[in-house]
Write a protein that holds these residues in place. Sequence first.
Motif, PDB file in Angstrom:
ATOM      1  N   GLY A 232       0.963  -1.265  -0.205  1.00  0.00           N
ATOM      2  CA  GLY A 232       0.021  -0.023  -0.036  1.00  0.00           C
ATOM      3  C   GLY A 232       0.746   1.292  -0.098  1.00  0.00           C
ATOM      4  O   GLY A 232       1.765   1.308   0.535  1.00  0.00           O
TER       5      GLY A 232
ATOM      6  N   VAL B 170      -2.757  -1.356  -2.787  1.00  0.00           N
ATOM      7  CA  VAL B 170      -3.807   0.000  -2.370  1.00  0.00           C
ATOM      8  C   VAL B 170      -2.872   1.163  -2.754  1.00  0.00           C
ATOM      9  O   VAL B 170      -1.909   1.167  -2.297  1.00  0.00           O
ATOM     10  CB  VAL B 170      -4.038  -0.240  -0.957  1.00  0.00           C
ATOM     11  CG1 VAL B 170      -4.791   0.944  -0.481  1.00  0.00           C
ATOM     12  CG2 VAL B 170      -4.652  -1.483  -0.471  1.00  0.00           C
TER      13      VAL B 170
ATOM     14  N   ARG C 162      -3.226   5.079  -4.694  1.00  0.00           N
ATOM     15  CA  ARG C 162      -3.914   6.477  -5.700  1.00  0.00           C
ATOM     16  C   ARG C 162      -4.057   6.199  -6.878  1.00  0.00           C
ATOM     17  O   ARG C 162      -4.930   6.140  -7.631  1.00  0.00           O
ATOM     18  CB  ARG C 162      -3.561   7.726  -5.226  1.00  0.00           C
ATOM     19  CG  ARG C 162      -4.274   8.368  -4.021  1.00  0.00           C
ATOM     20  CD  ARG C 162      -3.822   9.721  -3.951  1.00  0.00           C
ATOM     21  NE  ARG C 162      -2.238   9.634  -4.543  1.00  0.00           N
ATOM     22  CZ  ARG C 162      -1.163  10.718  -4.166  1.00  0.00           C
ATOM     23  NH1 ARG C 162      -1.424  11.552  -3.099  1.00  0.00           N
ATOM     24  NH2 ARG C 162      -0.296  10.691  -4.797  1.00  0.00           N
TER      25      ARG C 162
ATOM     26  N   LEU D 219      -7.135  -1.754  -4.973  1.00  0.00           N
ATOM     27  CA  LEU D 219      -7.798  -0.917  -4.525  1.00  0.00           C
ATOM     28  C   LEU D 219      -7.454   0.692  -4.513  1.00  0.00           C
ATOM     29  O   LEU D 219      -6.436   0.898  -4.383  1.00  0.00           O
ATOM     30  CB  LEU D 219      -7.878  -1.238  -3.142  1.00  0.00           C
ATOM     31  CG  LEU D 219      -8.443  -2.678  -2.524  1.00  0.00           C
ATOM     32  CD1 LEU D 219      -8.399  -2.838  -1.143  1.00  0.00           C
ATOM     33  CD2 LEU D 219     -10.038  -2.708  -2.821  1.00  0.00           C
ATOM     34  N   ARG D 220      -8.195   1.368  -5.563  1.00  0.00           N
ATOM     35  CA  ARG D 220      -7.745   2.716  -5.849  1.00  0.00           C
ATOM     36  C   ARG D 220      -8.097   3.790  -4.873  1.00  0.00           C
ATOM     37  O   ARG D 220      -9.051   3.995  -4.535  1.00  0.00           O
ATOM     38  CB  ARG D 220      -8.271   2.917  -7.145  1.00  0.00           C
ATOM     39  CG  ARG D 220      -7.423   4.091  -7.905  1.00  0.00           C
ATOM     40  CD  ARG D 220      -6.119   3.940  -8.293  1.00  0.00           C
ATOM     41  NE  ARG D 220      -5.972   2.712  -9.390  1.00  0.00           N
ATOM     42  CZ  ARG D 220      -5.000   1.955  -9.456  1.00  0.00           C
ATOM     43  NH1 ARG D 220      -4.205   2.045  -8.360  1.00  0.00           N
ATOM     44  NH2 ARG D 220      -4.991   1.251 -10.225  1.00  0.00           N
ATOM     45  N   GLY D 221      -7.302   4.395  -4.406  1.00  0.00           N
ATOM     46  CA  GLY D 221      -7.490   5.439  -3.315  1.00  0.00           C
ATOM     47  C   GLY D 221      -6.041   5.823  -2.701  1.00  0.00           C
ATOM     48  O   GLY D 221      -5.441   4.933  -2.435  1.00  0.00           O
ATOM     49  N   SER D 222      -6.261   6.864  -1.600  1.00  0.00           N
ATOM     50  CA  SER D 222      -5.056   7.052  -0.717  1.00  0.00           C
ATOM     51  C   SER D 222      -5.315   5.880   0.277  1.00  0.00           C
ATOM     52  O   SER D 222      -6.456   5.326   0.526  1.00  0.00           O
ATOM     53  CB  SER D 222      -5.218   8.264  -0.078  1.00  0.00           C
ATOM     54  OG  SER D 222      -6.196   8.218   0.966  1.00  0.00           O
TER      55      SER D 222
ATOM     56  N   VAL E 176      -8.547   4.003   2.194  1.00  0.00           N
ATOM     57  CA  VAL E 176      -8.939   2.636   1.812  1.00  0.00           C
ATOM     58  C   VAL E 176      -8.852   1.981   2.956  1.00  0.00           C
ATOM     59  O   VAL E 176      -9.868   1.153   3.649  1.00  0.00           O
ATOM     60  CB  VAL E 176      -8.080   2.121   0.632  1.00  0.00           C
ATOM     61  CG1 VAL E 176      -8.195   0.721   0.763  1.00  0.00           C
ATOM     62  CG2 VAL E 176      -8.447   2.751  -0.491  1.00  0.00           C
ATOM     63  N   LEU E 177      -7.901   2.099   4.102  1.00  0.00           N
ATOM     64  CA  LEU E 177      -7.619   1.287   5.251  1.00  0.00           C
ATOM     65  C   LEU E 177      -7.910   2.229   6.401  1.00  0.00           C
ATOM     66  O   LEU E 177      -8.236   1.321   7.252  1.00  0.00           O
ATOM     67  CB  LEU E 177      -6.186   0.807   5.235  1.00  0.00           C
ATOM     68  CG  LEU E 177      -5.479  -0.050   3.908  1.00  0.00           C
ATOM     69  CD1 LEU E 177      -4.159  -0.373   4.245  1.00  0.00           C
ATOM     70  CD2 LEU E 177      -6.334  -1.019   3.690  1.00  0.00           C
TER      71      LEU E 177
END
Length: 116
Positions: A65, A89, A91, A104-107, A111-112
Amino acid sequence: IYRNHCQRCGRAWGVEYVQAREGVPRCKCGGMIRPDVVLYEEPLDDETVAAAVRSIAEADMLIVGGTSLRVYPAAGLLRYFQGDELVLVNRDATPYDGAATLVLRGSIGAVLGPIR
């Protein structure tokens, strides 16, 4: 708890001690206190790299991540993963997205963060 250590004598110092100092924090021995992290362009020690390679090679699942997977040597560690489930994970897209079981796309915080 984030730890810091003296570059000269190796003594550990808590974050509170460092925050309470003005300028560059110094140990009682006079050495500079720095965080226990590897900063950009600093080498990773061989023992740490070997342990990471062993752990990654033995893992069934690897969750990575918050990295573009474009900066070496850390990005090269993924080539040792032989497990079944790779979860990324991040962005933005990475060179390993096509090999991942789940992307999993996002900061990483977004996400976590909700997982507790």
